[in-house]
Write a protein that holds these residues in place. Structure first.
Motif, PDB file in Angstrom:
ATOM      1  N   GLU A 127      -5.724  95.210 -62.965  1.00 24.61           N
ATOM      2  CA  GLU A 127      -4.940  94.143 -62.335  1.00 24.61           C
ATOM      3  C   GLU A 127      -5.274  94.007 -60.849  1.00 24.61           C
ATOM      4  OE1 GLU A 127      -3.119  91.881 -63.843  1.00 24.61           O
ATOM      5  OE2 GLU A 127      -3.451  92.844 -65.773  1.00 24.61           O
ATOM      6  N   ASP A 155      -8.765  86.692 -57.890  1.00 29.01           N
ATOM      7  CA  ASP A 155      -7.979  85.459 -57.975  1.00 29.01           C
ATOM      8  C   ASP A 155      -7.471  85.027 -56.597  1.00 29.01           C
ATOM      9  OD1 ASP A 155      -8.354  85.376 -60.688  1.00 29.01           O
ATOM     10  OD2 ASP A 155      -6.387  86.243 -61.177  1.00 29.01           O
ATOM     11  N   GLY A 200      -6.818  90.650 -59.709  1.00 31.79           N
ATOM     12  CA  GLY A 200      -5.927  89.955 -58.783  1.00 31.79           C
ATOM     13  C   GLY A 200      -6.576  89.687 -57.442  1.00 31.79           C
TER      14      GLY A 200
END
Length: 169
Positions: free
Chosen positions: A160, A167, A164
């Motif tokens: 993650e 992103d 993340g």
């Protein structure tokens, strides 16, 4: 005309690659690295990547539509494509079906049919039954499935974090 545009859109698969992640053990702990999107275009490059890091797991999210998992276990290349019908639209998925010597599923089928090795993570504690349950969720996108998969394999937080970070860019 539309078919030509669709073919052109998916010929450049790296625009559709959302993430390519390599997870591997280092000193007993999982390490997770974000790899260049270009690895998501080329099955040969993904296989080379896993060969270069024994025991690694390569996870590719393509357009949140499907994912590919690649591992080298006991010298054997193991592949899992979350949705075989993706081969109709994406070259990477088509390459996987070619390597697995499988045909494209019938277009009439409404259900998602995975292709490849459902035992790909059995040695890491994820049975084929659990993996099938994950893949059978018709409402889950590839990125959601990969998050659950990474958590079940023991590197969810690191996964993650790297996804993340990408992103956020």
């Amino acid at each position: 005309m539309q078919a030509v545009q669709d073919d052109q859109q998916h010929d450049d698969d790296d625009e559709d690659v959302m993430s390519v992640v390599l997870a591997y053990r280092d000193g007993g702990a999982w390490k997770v690295d974000l790899m260049p999107d270009s690895f998501g275009d080329d099955l040969g490059a993904l296989l080379s990547l896993t060969r270069g890091q024994p025991g690694s797991v390569a996870l590719v999210d393509v357009a949140h539509e499907f994912f590919l998992a690649v591992r080298l276990v006991a010298g054997a290349e193991r592949l899992l494509l979350s949705d075989a019908s993706a081969a109709a639209d994406w070259d990477l998925a088509g390459d996987v079906l070619d390597v697995l010597d499988l045909d494209l599923p019938d277009e009439d089928e409404d259900e998602v049919v995975p292709a490849g090795d459902l035992e790909i993570f059995a040695d890491l504690g994820l049975s084929s039954v659990e993996l099938e349950d994950l893949l059978d969720d018709p409402d889950a996108y590839a990125d959601e499935m990969l998050s659950v998969l990474a958590a079940r394999l023991g590197f969810g937080e690191a996964y993650e974090r790297v996804v993340g970070a990408e992103d956020a860019e």
